[in-house]
Design an enzyme around this catalytic site. Structure first.
Site, short mmCIF file in Angstrom:
data_model
loop_
_atom_site.label_atom_id
_atom_site.label_comp_id
_atom_site.label_asym_id
_atom_site.label_seq_id
_atom_site.Cartn_x
_atom_site.Cartn_y
_atom_site.Cartn_z
NE ARG A 166 88.77 -9.82 105.77
CZ ARG A 166 88.64 -10.43 104.67
NH1 ARG A 166 88.20 -11.86 104.83
NH2 ARG A 166 88.80 -9.95 103.53
CG ASN A 175 89.48 -17.46 98.67
OD1 ASN A 175 89.87 -18.43 98.14
ND2 ASN A 175 89.24 -16.50 97.75
#
Length: 692
Positions: A273, A534
């Site tokens: 990720r 983000n």
């Protein structure tokens, strides 16, 4: 057909033995022959036929180059280094297992790569095309300038080993015969330009420390997203260690291939990720490398005593696996118990060799992140920055916002908070803020939970929702709630609840619409708006949108950098909820204090001290975080606060406890004394083996 082979006796043995041989030979007749004797049978014909079919033997010694180097020293030798073309068997015997990405290449592929760059240039994903957003070609150019200083790309791991006859010898040769070959190689290396002539890590870290606020976005987010997207094309020489499912049952030995006996900090990812880019496999190595550069610059960890790592369990990114330059395993991700067994082995291996190192998990997919944190945090000096660092910096930001509003930290208990995002990171933030309400506001845990309205992709989360994870169910709205209902959308929740704080942690893009922002400003004079997702492309809104819609009344901070906003002749500076405020000082305090674990109280101490370090000038300007220009001071203060709290809980070593007892000034001096400072010192030469 059967054969009996009888070894003849060439010496004059006993008469009885000879007679026995003669009887056996007579019994089998023409169907046997005696080795070393004259009796031959049908097998002789077969032997002749086989010999006729075989090609003639030609003496051809297999060339073998004798080297007197192993491990990192071998990889840094431009004559003998093969880079990723080292076969697995050779990696093992030459001590480079784990120092190279797991996928092996060939000399031909390395040549093709260089020729493609020679003819057409290296084809990279353009910075503006990276899904993370916020990266420009100018930022990529600056990154390359700094990398040329830190890691010289021409000292390439794609270099092939010399195969000239003067440096080769056969297996049968003794070591003494390699002296001319070694001398030839040494002479050639001396005649060539120094492979690291323009590398200067002291200068690199001096630049980064003196220009931290400007260069941090170049070294790490958002530029690191572009680096990871292009890692397989940018890769030239190894940095850090590569663990993979291929290395199962070998990691405890592999870690000794790393040349540093005293590692202070380790950052590891599994590449699952990476920011907003998803599964990048081994390309995620850019994350630990960039993160540890910040450890060194912000908290003074010595650059030679940090270790970036990646655990390669495969990737589900089919495009990467199909790329011949991708240097990770060509397999889908392993899952289930096999995955956890591999990570367990990694943790046991690195903690066995470096038991005092702080181990930070970074950019693991949320399906594993919380489980891994809970699995190890009570046994080792481990933390997860995505969960714990984000939570601490969010709480610190709210305390900073209260300071901007002229309110004490105790006023946190009075806030009504809507949080968009119910993943591990989002709920980590909610839990940390709730803990602050309990500690500072005197609320019960149940009363603190009632201050939150949490939304996920299905809308408002209530206790009507079946199958909620335990970390979410505590904050699900009760079924008796009459203000908002299960599944309500964000705009409806904002209108009904009239929150004072709006947090974005969903990573799903522009969820804070003009209508949502307008509703926040209608019922609250100074709404606190934190789009913390983000990267930039995943943020819930921009600084321009939040400040413009609320008429400049909101207290704003974002997860990614945002520009200042001009409105009605006034400049509004956007704050950034950046984890680098927390993790360097937290890690430093935990390491030098030898706390053995990272507790919730230590994280709370970091969150509480940070807003106290904002200057009065910045508070007046509406900033909820201190200036990054003072990052060393911030990290030292946070480390001191962490050590004090750990000491109160009985988790520090005697030396740290004595520093705490001596007072705050002495404790700060003690912390600073452990910080690496990039400066030149006088050098003196001693022959090898002396004082080593």
């Amino acid at each position: 057909m059967w054969r009996l082979l009888v070894r003849s006796c060439s010496s004059s043995s006993s008469r009885q033995h000879k007679q026995q041989q003669q009887r056996l030979a007579a019994a089998v007749g023409s169907r046997c022959y005696t080795i070393g004797g004259t009796t031959e049978g049908g097998s002789q014909k077969k032997h002749e036929e086989l010999q006729a079919r075989l090609p003639p033997f030609v003496p051809k010694p297999e060339p073998v180059t004798i080297v007197h180097k192993q491990g990192m020293e071998l990889l840094h030798d431009p004559w003998y280094n093969k880079g990723t073309a080292f076969p697995h068997s050779e990696r093992e015997r030459m001590g480079v297992r784990g120092l190279l990405p797991p996928r092996t290449t060939t000399l031909q592929l390395q040549e093709d790569r260089i020729m493609a760059a020679y003819k057409h240039g290296v084809v990279l994903v353009k910075p503006e095309d990276v899904a993370t957003g916020g990266v420009t070609s100018e930022m990529a150019r600056k990154w390359k300038v700094l990398q040329d200083l830190q890691v010289r790309s021409s000292s390439s791991s794609s270099s092939s080993t010399s195969s000239s006859s003067s440096t080769s010898t056969s297996n049968s040769n003794s070591n003494s015969s390699t002296a001319p070959a070694a001398a030839t190689a040494a002479a050639a290396a001396a005649a060539a330009p120094a492979p690291a002539a323009n590398r200067n890590e002291t200068l690199f870290y001096k630049l980064l420390l003196d220009n931290f606020a400007e260069m941090a976005p170049i070294i790490y987010t958002p530029t690191v997203g572009w680096v990871c997207s292009n890692y397989h094309n940018l890769y030239r020489r190894p940095r850090g260690m590569f663990f993979s499912s291929y290395d199962k049952d070998h990691m405890a030995a592999m870690v000794y291939n790393w040349p540093q006996d005293d590692v202070h900090a380790i950052v590891v990812t599994d590449g699952s990720r990476i920011l907003g880019l998803g599964d990048l496999g081994i390309n995620g190595m850019g994350i630990p490398c960039g993160k540890l550069d910040l450890y060194s610059a912000a908290a003074g960890f010595h650059p030679s005593k940090v270790l970036p790592c990646v655990i390669d369990v495969g990737t589900n990114n089919a495009a990467l696996r199909a790329d011949p330059l991708y240097c990770g395993l060509d397999q889908p991700r392993i899952t289930g118990p096999a995955y956890y067994e591999l990570v367990d082995e990694f943790v046991n291996a690195v903690m066995a060799r470096w038991p005092n190192a702080v181990l930070q998990f970074e950019d693991f997919q949320m399906a594993h992140a919380l489980t891994l944190l809970q699995r190890y945090r009570d046994h080792h000096l481990v933390f997860n920055d995505d969960i714990q660092g984000t939570a601490a910096v969010a709480l610190a930001g709210l305390y900073g916002a209260l300071r901007v509003l002229g309110k004490p930290q105790e006023a946190l208990a009075e806030q009504r908070i809507v949080c968009v995002g119910a993943g591990s990171a989002g709920m980590g933030v909610v839990r940390q803020i709730a803990a602050g309400m309990v500690k500072r506001g005197g609320l019960t845990p149940e009363a603190a939970a009632s201050k939150f309205w949490v939304l996920d992709a299905q809308g408002l989360v209530t206790q009507y929702r079946p199958g909620l994870p335990g970390y979410v169910s505590r904050f699900a709205r009760p079924t008796s709630c009459s203000v908002a209902e299960e599944g309500d959308g964000l705009l409806d929740v904002v209108r009904k609840v009239q929150p004072t704080v709006l947090l974005g942690l969903a990573g799903a893009g522009k969820l804070f619409t003009t209508e949502v922002l307008s509703a926040m400003g209608q019922h609250c004079e100074r709404p606190i708006i934190f789009p913390m997702s983000n990267p930039t492309s995943k943020m819930e809104c921009t600084s321009q949108e939040a400040i413009s819609v609320t008429g400049g009344r909101c207290v704003f901070a974002s997860g990614s950098p945002q520009p200042s906003v001009e409105l009605d002749g006034k400049t509004y500076v956007a704050g950034q909820a950046n984890n680098l405020y927390i993790f360097p000082g937290l890690a430093l305090g935990a390491h030098i204090g030898k706390t053995k674990v990272v507790t919730d109280n230590m994280l709370m101490a970091a969150a509480e001290i940070l807003p106290q370090l904002i200057s009065d000038k910045d508070v007046a300007a509406g900033l909820v975080y201190p200036s990054l220009e003072d990052i060393r001071l911030l990290s030292a203060e946070i480390a001191a606060a962490v050590i004090k709290t750990a000491a109160a809980d009985g988790h520090v070593c005697d030396e740290a406890a004595a520093a705490v007892a001596a007072g705050h000034v002495q404790l700060l001096d003690w912390v600073r004394g452990h910080m690496f400072t990039p400066t030149y010192s006088s050098l003196a030469y001693l022959p090898p083996g002396i004082k080593e």
